[in-house]
Design a protein around this motif. Structure first.
Motif, PDB file in Angstrom:
ATOM      1  N   ALA A 260       0.824  -1.212   0.000  1.00  0.00           N
ATOM      2  CA  ALA A 260       0.000   0.000   0.000  1.00  0.00           C
ATOM      3  C   ALA A 260       0.856   1.260   0.000  1.00  0.00           C
ATOM      4  CB  ALA A 260      -0.932  -0.007   1.209  1.00  0.00           C
ATOM      5  N   SER A 261       1.916   1.285   0.817  1.00  0.00           N
ATOM      6  CA  SER A 261       2.742   2.493   0.884  1.00  0.00           C
ATOM      7  C   SER A 261       3.526   2.700  -0.404  1.00  0.00           C
ATOM      8  CB  SER A 261       3.702   2.418   2.074  1.00  0.00           C
ATOM      9  OG  SER A 261       4.663   1.383   1.914  1.00  0.00           O
ATOM     10  N   ALA A 262       4.019   1.616  -1.005  1.00  0.00           N
ATOM     11  CA  ALA A 262       4.743   1.748  -2.270  1.00  0.00           C
ATOM     12  C   ALA A 262       3.804   2.190  -3.386  1.00  0.00           C
ATOM     13  CB  ALA A 262       5.422   0.426  -2.631  1.00  0.00           C
ATOM     14  N   LEU A 263       2.591   1.615  -3.411  1.00  0.00           N
ATOM     15  CA  LEU A 263       1.619   2.020  -4.427  1.00  0.00           C
ATOM     16  C   LEU A 263       1.214   3.486  -4.269  1.00  0.00           C
ATOM     17  CD1 LEU A 263      -0.839  -0.991  -4.878  1.00  0.00           C
ATOM     18  CD2 LEU A 263       0.576   0.091  -6.634  1.00  0.00           C
ATOM     19  N   GLU A 264       1.130   3.940  -3.037  1.00  0.00           N
ATOM     20  CA  GLU A 264       0.787   5.339  -2.810  1.00  0.00           C
ATOM     21  C   GLU A 264       1.830   6.257  -3.454  1.00  0.00           C
ATOM     22  OE1 GLU A 264      -0.084   8.474   0.885  1.00  0.00           O
ATOM     23  OE2 GLU A 264       0.368   6.367   1.284  1.00  0.00           O
ATOM     24  N   ASN A 265       3.110   5.896  -3.344  1.00  0.00           N
ATOM     25  CA  ASN A 265       4.159   6.700  -3.970  1.00  0.00           C
ATOM     26  C   ASN A 265       4.055   6.670  -5.497  1.00  0.00           C
ATOM     27  OD1 ASN A 265       5.299   7.535  -1.558  1.00  0.00           O
ATOM     28  ND2 ASN A 265       6.753   5.831  -1.471  1.00  0.00           N
ATOM     29  N   THR A 266       3.741   5.500  -6.051  1.00  0.00           N
ATOM     30  CA  THR A 266       3.602   5.439  -7.514  1.00  0.00           C
ATOM     31  C   THR A 266       2.415   6.281  -7.975  1.00  0.00           C
ATOM     32  OG1 THR A 266       2.141   3.478  -7.628  1.00  0.00           O
ATOM     33  CG2 THR A 266       4.514   3.083  -7.477  1.00  0.00           C
ATOM     34  N   GLU A 267       1.325   6.260  -7.199  1.00  0.00           N
ATOM     35  CA  GLU A 267       0.143   7.037  -7.585  1.00  0.00           C
ATOM     36  C   GLU A 267       0.408   8.540  -7.525  1.00  0.00           C
ATOM     37  OE1 GLU A 267      -2.748   6.166  -8.881  1.00  0.00           O
ATOM     38  OE2 GLU A 267      -1.975   4.124  -8.978  1.00  0.00           O
ATOM     39  N   ARG A 268       1.240   8.967  -6.582  1.00  0.00           N
ATOM     40  CA  ARG A 268       1.597  10.386  -6.535  1.00  0.00           C
ATOM     41  C   ARG A 268       2.363  10.781  -7.799  1.00  0.00           C
ATOM     42  NH1 ARG A 268       4.324  11.815  -0.905  1.00  0.00           N
ATOM     43  NH2 ARG A 268       3.726  13.948  -1.511  1.00  0.00           N
ATOM     44  N   ALA A 269       3.232   9.885  -8.257  1.00  0.00           N
ATOM     45  CA  ALA A 269       3.970  10.165  -9.490  1.00  0.00           C
ATOM     46  C   ALA A 269       3.044  10.149 -10.705  1.00  0.00           C
ATOM     47  CB  ALA A 269       5.104   9.154  -9.668  1.00  0.00           C
ATOM     48  N   VAL A 270       2.068   9.229 -10.717  1.00  0.00           N
ATOM     49  CA  VAL A 270       1.087   9.190 -11.810  1.00  0.00           C
ATOM     50  C   VAL A 270       0.270  10.480 -11.833  1.00  0.00           C
ATOM     51  CG1 VAL A 270      -1.011   8.066 -12.654  1.00  0.00           C
ATOM     52  CG2 VAL A 270       0.935   6.678 -11.930  1.00  0.00           C
ATOM     53  N   ASP A 271      -0.193  10.917 -10.661  1.00  0.00           N
ATOM     54  CA  ASP A 271      -0.971  12.158 -10.585  1.00  0.00           C
ATOM     55  C   ASP A 271      -0.159  13.348 -11.098  1.00  0.00           C
ATOM     56  OD1 ASP A 271      -3.121  10.826  -9.531  1.00  0.00           O
ATOM     57  OD2 ASP A 271      -2.682  11.332  -7.441  1.00  0.00           O
ATOM     58  N   PHE A 272       1.125  13.388 -10.759  1.00  0.00           N
ATOM     59  CA  PHE A 272       1.990  14.469 -11.245  1.00  0.00           C
ATOM     60  C   PHE A 272       2.057  14.438 -12.773  1.00  0.00           C
ATOM     61  CE2 PHE A 272       5.984  16.374 -12.515  1.00  0.00           C
ATOM     62  CZ  PHE A 272       6.088  17.491 -11.701  1.00  0.00           C
ATOM     63  N   ALA A 273       2.194  13.228 -13.356  1.00  0.00           N
ATOM     64  CA  ALA A 273       2.255  13.101 -14.812  1.00  0.00           C
ATOM     65  C   ALA A 273       0.951  13.548 -15.456  1.00  0.00           C
ATOM     66  CB  ALA A 273       2.570  11.652 -15.196  1.00  0.00           C
ATOM     67  N   ARG A 274      -0.181  13.206 -14.857  1.00  0.00           N
ATOM     68  CA  ARG A 274      -1.477  13.561 -15.435  1.00  0.00           C
ATOM     69  C   ARG A 274      -1.744  15.063 -15.324  1.00  0.00           C
ATOM     70  NH1 ARG A 274      -5.631   8.779 -13.717  1.00  0.00           N
ATOM     71  NH2 ARG A 274      -6.820   9.655 -15.441  1.00  0.00           N
ATOM     72  N   ARG A 275      -1.313  15.672 -14.209  1.00  0.00           N
ATOM     73  CA  ARG A 275      -1.490  17.117 -14.091  1.00  0.00           C
ATOM     74  C   ARG A 275      -0.647  17.874 -15.115  1.00  0.00           C
ATOM     75  NH1 ARG A 275      -1.002  16.117  -8.499  1.00  0.00           N
ATOM     76  NH2 ARG A 275       1.077  17.069  -8.508  1.00  0.00           N
ATOM     77  N   GLY A 276       0.403  17.232 -15.595  1.00  0.00           N
ATOM     78  CA  GLY A 276       1.241  17.838 -16.628  1.00  0.00           C
ATOM     79  C   GLY A 276       0.761  17.542 -18.033  1.00  0.00           C
ATOM     80  N   GLY A 277      -0.451  17.002 -18.176  1.00  0.00           N
ATOM     81  CA  GLY A 277      -1.002  16.742 -19.501  1.00  0.00           C
ATOM     82  C   GLY A 277      -1.075  15.278 -19.875  1.00  0.00           C
ATOM     83  N   GLY A 278      -0.547  14.396 -19.034  1.00  0.00           N
ATOM     84  CA  GLY A 278      -0.607  12.967 -19.329  1.00  0.00           C
ATOM     85  C   GLY A 278       0.437  12.532 -20.340  1.00  0.00           C
TER      86      GLY A 278
END
Length: 353
Positions: A307-325
């Motif tokens: 769960a904690s590792a996935l949370e970090n990956t999701e934060r990186a995914v959210d950053f990528a999507r906020r930048g246009g995907g």
């Protein structure tokens, strides 16, 4: 007979395919007049197939069990260079090699699986002082069938029905099996090098990544359910053809995918996710048109949970999507750049490298 029944109980009591393989090997060593047993599986990377000896056990108690993610693929023997194994695999029948005369020691090889699924290609290699009797071969065949049945049941429970990739439950099992330092009490008491290797292994250079299909809610809203399901199935196929066969690939539900991999360098992990991103973008989806994915990955630390590792990956995914995907981002790289969380320490840098 009681010993045979005891081994059947152990074989049918597992919920982990790696433990199943080891227990199967231990049963054969205990019940048959063998000097050594080897289970060799076929691994593939970028169109090249090689043999990985995932288990090697001796009657004297020595042996080893290999994590496929932690081997150097280029060091493995090519498929065709192990001629007798290759012949067994191709013919899907018994191959016997008498290497010191017709009455002397020999190696008996049998296909581990009964079908021809690429993911399940393997050979069971039995070393004995003489030819195995018909009764011994019948025992091998019975235990192989039990092993196959249990493997199929565990495989079914670990797979997502839509994409064929591993599911979220399978991630929990693989995560702890792969990255925890202390495995004592989990593996059967094999003794020797195998037990020591599993018990004191250091969880270095494991990476967990996740990917999401960009704007999937719009795709689902504007197209029929069959079209959105086809997108997920096609993305899963692209993922399977992009990453290595020994990387563990997951579908977590909705439009979320995951990868658990072992890699010595952060840049190589980023390159793998960039290839996946580019391959998805270059694919024409018949009913939908252009599809892109955003990915994030993180190094796995000894105190991480899934769960904690996935949370970090999701934060990186959210950053990528906020930048246009249509981007792949390293969580560790974003931390180093100060976007969120504390700045990485030199020890963190070492983990990433």
């Amino acid at each position: 007979m009681n010993t045979f029944i005891e081994h059947i109980v152990k074989l049918t009591n597992h919920r982990d395919r790696d433990l199943l393989e080891l227990t199967f090997s231990k049963a054969l060593i205990d019940l048959l007049p063998l000097e050594r047993l080897v289970i060799a599986r076929v691994m593939r990377e970028e169109g090249v197939s090689r043999w990985l000896e995932v288990a090697r056990l001796d009657i004297k108690g020595g042996g080893r069990v290999i994590d496929p993610q932690r081997v150097e693929f280029q060091s493995l023997v090519k498929l065709e260079d192990a001629y007798d194994r290759f012949k067994c695999l191709q013919s899907r029948s018994l191959v016997e090699v008498a290497w010191a005369g017709s009455d002397g020691p020999r190696i008996t090889m049998l296909p581990l699986f009964s079908d021809s699924r690429l993911e399940d290609c393997g050979v069971l290699e039995l070393h004995s002082e003489a030819a195995l009797s018909p009764g011994s071969l019948a025992l091998v065949d019975a235990l192989r069938q039990i092993y196959r049945n249990m493997y199929a049941l565990l495989e079914y429970s670990d797979r997502d029905s839509l994409t064929g990739l591993l599911n979220r439950k399978a991630l929990d099992d693989a995560f702890y099996s792969a990255v925890l330092e202390d495995q004592e009490g989990i593996w059967p008491n094999m003794g020797g090098a195998a037990e020591q290797e599993r018990r004191h292994r250091v969880p270095a250079n494991y990476w967990l990544g996740s990917s999401s299909v960009d704007n999937f809610d719009l795709i689902a809203a504007n197209h029929a359910a069959a079209a959105s399901q086809e997108v997920l199935q096609r993305v899963a196929r692209i993922m399977s053809s992009t990453f290595r066969t020994y990387d563990r690939l997951y579908h977590f539900g909705a439009a979320k995918f995951g990868v658990l991999m072992h890699c010595p360098d952060e840049a190589l992990v980023l390159a793998a996710f960039e290839r996946f991103r580019a391959n998805v973008k270059a694919t024409q989806f018949p009913q939908v048109g252009r599809v892109t994915v955003s990915s994030g990955f993180t190094t796995v630390r000894a105190d991480d949970s899934p769960a904690s590792a996935l949370e970090n990956t999701e934060r990186a995914v959210d950053f990528a999507r906020r930048g246009g995907g249509n981007k792949a981002c390293s969580h560790l790289g974003l931390v180093r750049r100060g976007f969120f969380g504390p700045v990485a320490t030199p020890s963190d840098e070492a983990v990433a490298g």
